[in-house]
Design a protein around this motif. Structure first.
Motif, PDB file in Angstrom:
ATOM      1  N   ARG A 182       1.110  10.303   4.761  1.00 21.38           N
ATOM      2  CA  ARG A 182       1.165  10.968   6.066  1.00 21.38           C
ATOM      3  C   ARG A 182       0.460  12.314   5.962  1.00 21.38           C
ATOM      4  O   ARG A 182       0.632  13.042   4.992  1.00 21.38           O
ATOM      5  CB  ARG A 182       2.616  11.157   6.521  1.00 21.38           C
ATOM      6  CG  ARG A 182       3.305   9.844   6.866  1.00 21.38           C
ATOM      7  CD  ARG A 182       4.721  10.071   7.381  1.00 21.38           C
ATOM      8  NE  ARG A 182       5.592  10.611   6.346  1.00 21.38           N
ATOM      9  CZ  ARG A 182       6.156  11.803   6.382  1.00 21.38           C
ATOM     10  NH1 ARG A 182       5.939  12.610   7.425  1.00 21.38           N
ATOM     11  NH2 ARG A 182       6.940  12.208   5.408  1.00 21.38           N
ATOM     12  N   PRO A 207       0.821  -1.219   0.000  1.00 21.70           N
ATOM     13  CA  PRO A 207       0.000   0.000   0.000  1.00 21.70           C
ATOM     14  C   PRO A 207       0.852   1.266   0.000  1.00 21.70           C
ATOM     15  O   PRO A 207       1.954   1.295   0.552  1.00 21.70           O
ATOM     16  CB  PRO A 207      -0.811  -0.130   1.297  1.00 21.70           C
ATOM     17  CG  PRO A 207       0.043  -0.986   2.186  1.00 21.70           C
ATOM     18  CD  PRO A 207       0.750  -1.946   1.279  1.00 21.70           C
ATOM     19  N   THR A 208       0.340   2.292  -0.630  1.00 24.10           N
ATOM     20  CA  THR A 208       0.969   3.611  -0.588  1.00 24.10           C
ATOM     21  C   THR A 208       0.598   4.275   0.731  1.00 24.10           C
ATOM     22  O   THR A 208      -0.583   4.344   1.087  1.00 24.10           O
ATOM     23  CB  THR A 208       0.499   4.476  -1.764  1.00 24.10           C
ATOM     24  OG1 THR A 208       0.794   3.810  -2.985  1.00 24.10           O
ATOM     25  CG2 THR A 208       1.184   5.825  -1.745  1.00 24.10           C
ATOM     26  N   ARG A 209       1.584   4.760   1.453  1.00 25.15           N
ATOM     27  CA  ARG A 209       1.334   5.373   2.761  1.00 25.15           C
ATOM     28  C   ARG A 209       1.351   6.889   2.626  1.00 25.15           C
ATOM     29  O   ARG A 209       2.313   7.469   2.119  1.00 25.15           O
ATOM     30  CB  ARG A 209       2.381   4.912   3.783  1.00 25.15           C
ATOM     31  CG  ARG A 209       2.325   3.405   4.024  1.00 25.15           C
ATOM     32  CD  ARG A 209       3.169   2.965   5.197  1.00 25.15           C
ATOM     33  NE  ARG A 209       2.980   1.537   5.441  1.00 25.15           N
ATOM     34  CZ  ARG A 209       2.010   1.034   6.188  1.00 25.15           C
ATOM     35  NH1 ARG A 209       1.157   1.853   6.783  1.00 25.15           N
ATOM     36  NH2 ARG A 209       1.897  -0.273   6.359  1.00 25.15           N
ATOM     37  N   ASP A 264      -7.674  -0.315   1.999  1.00 17.98           N
ATOM     38  CA  ASP A 264      -6.442  -0.284   2.783  1.00 17.98           C
ATOM     39  C   ASP A 264      -5.350  -1.172   2.191  1.00 17.98           C
ATOM     40  O   ASP A 264      -4.207  -1.123   2.645  1.00 17.98           O
ATOM     41  CB  ASP A 264      -6.717  -0.663   4.239  1.00 17.98           C
ATOM     42  CG  ASP A 264      -7.265  -2.078   4.377  1.00 17.98           C
ATOM     43  OD1 ASP A 264      -7.629  -2.699   3.338  1.00 17.98           O
ATOM     44  OD2 ASP A 264      -7.335  -2.572   5.514  1.00 17.98           O
ATOM     45  N   SER A 283      -8.856   2.710   4.964  1.00 22.52           N
ATOM     46  CA  SER A 283      -8.087   3.406   5.990  1.00 22.52           C
ATOM     47  C   SER A 283      -8.615   4.826   6.144  1.00 22.52           C
ATOM     48  O   SER A 283      -8.862   5.527   5.150  1.00 22.52           O
ATOM     49  CB  SER A 283      -6.609   3.429   5.594  1.00 22.52           C
ATOM     50  OG  SER A 283      -5.862   4.227   6.492  1.00 22.52           O
ATOM     51  N   THR A 335      -9.848   2.011  10.588  1.00 23.61           N
ATOM     52  CA  THR A 335     -10.359   1.465   9.334  1.00 23.61           C
ATOM     53  C   THR A 335     -11.875   1.360   9.433  1.00 23.61           C
ATOM     54  O   THR A 335     -12.423   1.142  10.523  1.00 23.61           O
ATOM     55  CB  THR A 335      -9.768   0.067   9.029  1.00 23.61           C
ATOM     56  OG1 THR A 335     -10.022  -0.806  10.144  1.00 23.61           O
ATOM     57  CG2 THR A 335      -8.266   0.147   8.786  1.00 23.61           C
ATOM     58  N   ASN A 395      -5.840   6.732  14.019  1.00 24.49           N
ATOM     59  CA  ASN A 395      -5.899   6.024  12.747  1.00 24.49           C
ATOM     60  C   ASN A 395      -6.886   4.875  12.915  1.00 24.49           C
ATOM     61  O   ASN A 395      -6.924   4.228  13.958  1.00 24.49           O
ATOM     62  CB  ASN A 395      -4.535   5.466  12.350  1.00 24.49           C
ATOM     63  CG  ASN A 395      -3.463   6.549  12.293  1.00 24.49           C
ATOM     64  OD1 ASN A 395      -3.771   7.720  12.232  1.00 24.49           O
ATOM     65  ND2 ASN A 395      -2.211   6.138  12.311  1.00 24.49           N
ATOM     66  N   TRP A 428       3.658  11.778   0.691  1.00 26.52           N
ATOM     67  CA  TRP A 428       3.851  10.396   0.295  1.00 26.52           C
ATOM     68  C   TRP A 428       5.121  10.306  -0.546  1.00 26.52           C
ATOM     69  O   TRP A 428       5.695  11.319  -0.950  1.00 26.52           O
ATOM     70  CB  TRP A 428       2.647   9.863  -0.471  1.00 26.52           C
ATOM     71  CG  TRP A 428       2.425  10.504  -1.813  1.00 26.52           C
ATOM     72  CD1 TRP A 428       2.863  10.071  -3.028  1.00 26.52           C
ATOM     73  CD2 TRP A 428       1.697  11.719  -2.075  1.00 26.52           C
ATOM     74  NE1 TRP A 428       2.464  10.922  -4.029  1.00 26.52           N
ATOM     75  CE2 TRP A 428       1.741  11.936  -3.469  1.00 26.52           C
ATOM     76  CE3 TRP A 428       1.011  12.636  -1.264  1.00 26.52           C
ATOM     77  CZ2 TRP A 428       1.130  13.034  -4.068  1.00 26.52           C
ATOM     78  CZ3 TRP A 428       0.407  13.722  -1.867  1.00 26.52           C
ATOM     79  CH2 TRP A 428       0.470  13.917  -3.240  1.00 26.52           C
ATOM     80  N   VAL A 450      -2.977   3.686   2.595  1.00 28.69           N
ATOM     81  CA  VAL A 450      -3.061   3.736   4.053  1.00 28.69           C
ATOM     82  C   VAL A 450      -2.731   5.155   4.505  1.00 28.69           C
ATOM     83  O   VAL A 450      -1.701   5.717   4.113  1.00 28.69           O
ATOM     84  CB  VAL A 450      -2.090   2.734   4.712  1.00 28.69           C
ATOM     85  CG1 VAL A 450      -2.080   2.908   6.226  1.00 28.69           C
ATOM     86  CG2 VAL A 450      -2.477   1.304   4.347  1.00 28.69           C
ATOM     87  N   TYR A 451      -3.620   5.723   5.322  1.00 30.20           N
ATOM     88  CA  TYR A 451      -3.410   7.067   5.863  1.00 30.20           C
ATOM     89  C   TYR A 451      -2.826   6.973   7.268  1.00 30.20           C
ATOM     90  O   TYR A 451      -3.221   6.118   8.061  1.00 30.20           O
ATOM     91  CB  TYR A 451      -4.725   7.843   5.915  1.00 30.20           C
ATOM     92  CG  TYR A 451      -5.223   8.293   4.563  1.00 30.20           C
ATOM     93  CD1 TYR A 451      -4.850   9.526   4.037  1.00 30.20           C
ATOM     94  CD2 TYR A 451      -6.061   7.486   3.809  1.00 30.20           C
ATOM     95  CE1 TYR A 451      -5.307   9.943   2.801  1.00 30.20           C
ATOM     96  CE2 TYR A 451      -6.520   7.889   2.565  1.00 30.20           C
ATOM     97  CZ  TYR A 451      -6.136   9.122   2.069  1.00 30.20           C
ATOM     98  OH  TYR A 451      -6.585   9.533   0.841  1.00 30.20           O
ATOM     99  N   GLU A 452      -1.897   7.881   7.565  1.00 29.19           N
ATOM    100  CA  GLU A 452      -1.285   7.937   8.891  1.00 29.19           C
ATOM    101  C   GLU A 452      -1.137   9.398   9.297  1.00 29.19           C
ATOM    102  O   GLU A 452      -0.828  10.259   8.458  1.00 29.19           O
ATOM    103  CB  GLU A 452       0.105   7.280   8.887  1.00 29.19           C
ATOM    104  CG  GLU A 452       0.110   5.808   8.510  1.00 29.19           C
ATOM    105  CD  GLU A 452       1.521   5.262   8.348  1.00 29.19           C
ATOM    106  OE1 GLU A 452       2.452   6.095   8.210  1.00 29.19           O
ATOM    107  OE2 GLU A 452       1.686   4.034   8.356  1.00 29.19           O
TER     108      GLU A 452
END
Length: 314
Positions: free
Chosen positions: A41, A37-39, A163, A207, A198, A196, A69, A167-169
């Motif tokens: 922030r 997954p691409t994260r 997700d 996410s 889901t 964070n 990202w 994915v978000y953080e």
């Protein structure tokens, strides 16, 4: 002259680097596709908040919304570690389809130019920042109004990517920033916890990021404009106890005036509230005030009637 030639050469070098990066770039494909997954922030800087509407159960806020990202396809070798790019660059690269799940109407500020910023680092890290005004839903429970506490959430997520893809953080360094200079007219901000999480939909797990703005209402306005006037009106209705019992018109007019004044205050206090099916704390206070005033009228009527009956049969 030497500096001018150096700047021109640097500018040409940057243009060549960007053109080379986008030559075989596919902006329809997300970074790290097929790997994981691409994260993304995220952090926010709140510039202002309000108004907060109980009638529509929503709130608005002005903020700087930043997303970061990494896209290794955009990494480059250069003497410059970071490039500030024109927003037209956004059209050529992949961006997360971020939206506000409980949003009702948000927009990017466009004066004098679109308030957006994009920076590209040599390792492919991208900073995408924009200034937003967000209007979001805020479900409220008003049983304790106006001595209530409310929680107004803001939920951020992807519209299409599950997700497995995105994915978000929250950014660990900044996450949600609230400057001390911000002042709300009707509320105090107690806290703003974030997390964070889901959520489950028919198409899978998504996410999300959530921040809850916990607010406590100021009661000064209602003390001055509702509680104190109602208390004085109730005390004023007791003046009829000292009026001659034969002055029927004076007693009745004082009682009726007190009832009508309380009715006006009650109607005015409800104009900014939704038509909920339950009574608020303010409604109970007004109801008790009505009870005292009506009891005063009933006391006079009872005393006048029984005194008259006693006199006629005496």
């Amino acid at each position: 002259m030497h500096r001018r030639h150096a700047n021109l050469a640097l500018s040409q070098n940057i243009s060549a680097v960007l053109e080379n990066l986008l030559k075989n770039y596919d902006n329809m494909q997300r970074p790290a596709s097929g790997v994981g997954p691409t994260r993304v922030r995220t952090n926010m800087l709140i510039r202002s908040m309000g108004p907060i509407s109980e009638l529509d159960m929503e709130y608005s806020m002005d903020c700087y919304f930043r997303q970061m990202w990494r896209d290794e396809r955009l990494s480059f070798n250069s003497s410059i570690d970071q490039l500030s790019l024109n927003i037209k660059m956004l059209e050529g690269i992949w961006k997360p389809d971020t939206y506000f799940l409980n949003g009702r109407g948000s927009y990017v500020h466009m004066i004098t130019r679109p308030n957006k910023l994009i920076r590209l680092s040599s390792n492919g890290s991208i900073l995408y920042s924009m200034r937003l005004t967000i209007k979001a839903k805020c479900p409220m429970l008003l049983q304790h109004f106006p001595m209530d506490k409310q929680t107004c959430p803001l939920i951020i997520g992807s519209y299409a990517y599950t997700d497995r893809d995105l994915v978000y953080e929250w950014d660990q360094e900044i996450n949600v920033a609230w400057p001390a200079a911000i002042y709300l007219s009707q509320f105090d901000l107690i806290s703003f916890p974030f997390r964070n999480a889901t959520v489950h939909r028919k198409s899978g797990l998504y996410s999300i990021l959530q921040v809850n703005f916990n607010l406590q209402r100021h009661t000064g306005y209602f003390m001055i404009n509702v509680y104190l006037p109602c208390t004085l009106i109730v005390v004023l209705s007791w003046v009829s106890f000292w009026i001659n019992r034969e002055a029927t018109a004076d007693r009745v007019s004082l009682g009726i005036t007190s009832v009508l004044t309380l009715s006006t205050i009650s109607i005015e206090s409800r104009t900014s509230l939704p038509k909920v099916s339950y009574a608020t704390a303010l409604d109970w206070f007004l109801l008790v005030s009505f009870g005292f005033v009506i009891a005063t009228l009933l006391e006079f009527a009872s005393v006048h009637f029984f005194t008259k009956v006693t006199y006629e049969h005496g």
